[in-house]
Design a protein around this motif. Structure first.
Motif, mmCIF file in Angstrom:
data_model
loop_
_atom_site.group_PDB
_atom_site.id
_atom_site.type_symbol
_atom_site.label_atom_id
_atom_site.label_comp_id
_atom_site.label_asym_id
_atom_site.label_seq_id
_atom_site.Cartn_x
_atom_site.Cartn_y
_atom_site.Cartn_z
ATOM 1 N N PHE A 177 0.799 -1.225 0.000
ATOM 2 C CA PHE A 177 0.000 0.000 0.000
ATOM 3 C C PHE A 177 0.832 1.275 0.000
ATOM 4 O O PHE A 177 0.280 2.363 -0.163
ATOM 5 C CB PHE A 177 -0.926 0.021 1.231
ATOM 6 C CG PHE A 177 -2.142 -0.843 1.093
ATOM 7 C CD1 PHE A 177 -3.307 -0.350 0.533
ATOM 8 C CD2 PHE A 177 -2.115 -2.156 1.520
ATOM 9 C CE1 PHE A 177 -4.424 -1.147 0.405
ATOM 10 C CE2 PHE A 177 -3.236 -2.964 1.401
ATOM 11 C CZ PHE A 177 -4.392 -2.457 0.837
ATOM 12 N N THR A 196 -0.476 4.939 -1.201
ATOM 13 C CA THR A 196 -0.663 5.944 -0.152
ATOM 14 C C THR A 196 0.081 7.228 -0.497
ATOM 15 O O THR A 196 -0.446 8.329 -0.318
ATOM 16 C CB THR A 196 -0.177 5.387 1.209
ATOM 17 O OG1 THR A 196 -0.907 4.193 1.498
ATOM 18 C CG2 THR A 196 -0.370 6.394 2.324
ATOM 19 N N TRP A 216 -1.821 8.953 -3.281
ATOM 20 C CA TRP A 216 -3.053 9.540 -2.745
ATOM 21 C C TRP A 216 -2.744 10.863 -2.037
ATOM 22 O O TRP A 216 -3.399 11.880 -2.267
ATOM 23 C CB TRP A 216 -3.689 8.535 -1.777
ATOM 24 C CG TRP A 216 -4.926 9.020 -1.102
ATOM 25 C CD1 TRP A 216 -6.206 8.917 -1.554
ATOM 26 C CD2 TRP A 216 -5.004 9.677 0.178
ATOM 27 N NE1 TRP A 216 -7.077 9.472 -0.644
ATOM 28 C CE2 TRP A 216 -6.357 9.941 0.425
ATOM 29 C CE3 TRP A 216 -4.055 10.053 1.122
ATOM 30 C CZ2 TRP A 216 -6.799 10.572 1.580
ATOM 31 C CZ3 TRP A 216 -4.491 10.684 2.276
ATOM 32 C CH2 TRP A 216 -5.842 10.939 2.490
ATOM 33 N N ARG A 223 -8.893 -3.305 -7.182
ATOM 34 C CA ARG A 223 -7.474 -2.926 -7.027
ATOM 35 C C ARG A 223 -7.080 -2.928 -5.555
ATOM 36 O O ARG A 223 -6.014 -3.418 -5.187
ATOM 37 C CB ARG A 223 -7.208 -1.546 -7.638
ATOM 38 C CG ARG A 223 -6.857 -1.565 -9.096
ATOM 39 C CD ARG A 223 -6.300 -0.225 -9.556
ATOM 40 N NE ARG A 223 -7.198 0.879 -9.287
ATOM 41 C CZ ARG A 223 -8.162 1.297 -10.104
ATOM 42 N NH1 ARG A 223 -8.367 0.706 -11.254
ATOM 43 N NH2 ARG A 223 -8.923 2.316 -9.767
ATOM 44 N N GLU A 224 -7.957 -2.355 -4.714
ATOM 45 C CA GLU A 224 -7.660 -2.310 -3.282
ATOM 46 C C GLU A 224 -7.561 -3.721 -2.700
ATOM 47 O O GLU A 224 -6.648 -4.022 -1.926
ATOM 48 C CB GLU A 224 -8.754 -1.521 -2.569
ATOM 49 C CG GLU A 224 -8.510 -1.347 -1.082
ATOM 50 C CD GLU A 224 -9.600 -0.526 -0.444
ATOM 51 O OE1 GLU A 224 -10.693 -1.081 -0.189
ATOM 52 O OE2 GLU A 224 -9.358 0.675 -0.212
ATOM 53 N N TRP A 225 -8.500 -4.588 -3.078
ATOM 54 C CA TRP A 225 -8.463 -5.947 -2.551
ATOM 55 C C TRP A 225 -7.225 -6.694 -3.037
ATOM 56 O O TRP A 225 -6.606 -7.447 -2.278
ATOM 57 C CB TRP A 225 -9.734 -6.723 -2.923
ATOM 58 C CG TRP A 225 -9.716 -8.102 -2.344
ATOM 59 C CD1 TRP A 225 -9.861 -8.449 -1.028
ATOM 60 C CD2 TRP A 225 -9.494 -9.320 -3.052
ATOM 61 N NE1 TRP A 225 -9.748 -9.817 -0.879
ATOM 62 C CE2 TRP A 225 -9.526 -10.373 -2.113
ATOM 63 C CE3 TRP A 225 -9.287 -9.621 -4.399
ATOM 64 C CZ2 TRP A 225 -9.347 -11.699 -2.466
ATOM 65 C CZ3 TRP A 225 -9.105 -10.945 -4.755
ATOM 66 C CH2 TRP A 225 -9.144 -11.978 -3.789
ATOM 67 N N ARG A 264 -4.391 -5.384 -3.593
ATOM 68 C CA ARG A 264 -3.298 -4.912 -2.742
ATOM 69 C C ARG A 264 -3.308 -5.645 -1.401
ATOM 70 O O ARG A 264 -2.257 -5.946 -0.837
ATOM 71 C CB ARG A 264 -3.408 -3.401 -2.508
ATOM 72 C CG ARG A 264 -2.941 -2.570 -3.664
ATOM 73 C CD ARG A 264 -2.836 -1.100 -3.284
ATOM 74 N NE ARG A 264 -2.619 -0.310 -4.457
ATOM 75 C CZ ARG A 264 -3.550 0.419 -5.080
ATOM 76 N NH1 ARG A 264 -4.765 0.481 -4.592
ATOM 77 N NH2 ARG A 264 -3.258 1.096 -6.165
#
Length: 196
Positions: A85, A89, A92, A123-125, A127
Motif C-alpha cells: 500500500f 498511499t 493519494w 485494485r484495493e483488494w 493490494r
C-alpha cells in the motif's frame, strides 16, 4: 522472549510507522510549500528505507536468539502492508497536496456504483492479497528458521505467534473481499468520473 526485548520490537514497529508518515508528509511539505523538488524526492525515497531498517532489526533480534513473538509477526504484517500500500498511499497524499498547495486538479472519486468504483474495489483488494502474501512469505521464512512444525490443532495454532497471524491474514483477506468487491457487481458506466 523477555518482556523488555518484545517491548523494544513493538517500539521499533511503532517508530517505523511514525517514520513512514514523517518522511511522507515531510517530503510533500518540502515539495509543495518549500518548493524544493530535489530534497522532496530524497525524503520520499527514504520511505522504503524504513522497511529495510525494520527488517534489519527483526533479523538482528532473531539472530541473537529471540524466541518467536507476536511482535516479530506484526513486523512481517507491517512490512507486507507498507510494500503493498505504500506507493498508493504516497500517490493519494501527493494528489491532495498538489491540489491544495500547487493548484493541481481536484482528486476524483468515482461515483457510488460506477464501474470505476468497482475497479477501485478490486485494485484495493488485490493490494490486500499482495500484502497478505508478502507477510505470509515472511512469516513462513520465520517458521522455517525457527524449525516450528505445522500445528496439529486449532489450539496449537492459536498459541503460536507466527501460525496464528498466518491464519488471521487469511480471515482478513476473505473479509476484505466480502466487504469490498465480492458483491459490487460490474458497476454502471454512466456514473464514472464524478468529482469528490
Amino acid at each position: 522472549m523477555p518482556q523488555s526485548k518484545e517491548s523494544a520490537m513493538v517500539v521499533a514497529i511503532v517508530a517505523a510507522e511514525a517514520a513512514f508518515w514523517v518522511l511522507l508528509l515531510g517530503g510533500l511539505v518540502v515539495r509543495y510549500l518549500a518548493r524544493r523538488e530535489r530534497l522532496s524526492i530524497w525524503l520520499l525515497r527514504g520511505v522504503p528505507l524504513v522497511d529495510v531498517v525494520l527488517v534489519t532489526l527483526v533479523a538482528a533480534d532473531l539472530a541473537q536468539g529471540a524466541a518467536p513473538s507476536l511482535a516479530h509477526a506484526l513486523a512481517a504484517v507491517y512490512l507486507g502492508f507498507t510494500l503493498a500500500f505504500g506507493h498508493a498511499t504516497i500517490a493519494w497524499a501527493d494528489a491532495r497536496f498538489r491540489h491544495r498547495f500547487a493548484d493541481g486538479p481536484a482528486p476524483v472519486k468515482p461515483a457510488k456504483g460506477s464501474r470505476a468504483e468497482v475497479r477501485g474495489l478490486w485494485r484495493e483488494w488485490l493490494r490486500v492479497v499482495l500484502a497478505a502474501a508478502i507477510a505470509a512469505g515472511l512469516l513462513l521464512v520465520l517458521v522455517a528458521v525457527e524449525g516450528d512444525p505445522v500445528p496439529g490443532s486449532a489450539e496449537e495454532l492459536a498459541r503460536h505467534p507466527y501460525w496464528s497471524v498466518l491464519a488471521l491474514l487469511g480471515v482478513i483477506t476473505a473479509g476484505w473481499f466480502l466487504a469490498g468487491p465480492a458483491f459490487a457487481g460490474r458497476g454502471e458506466p454512466e456514473h464514472e468520473g464524478a468529482a469528490r
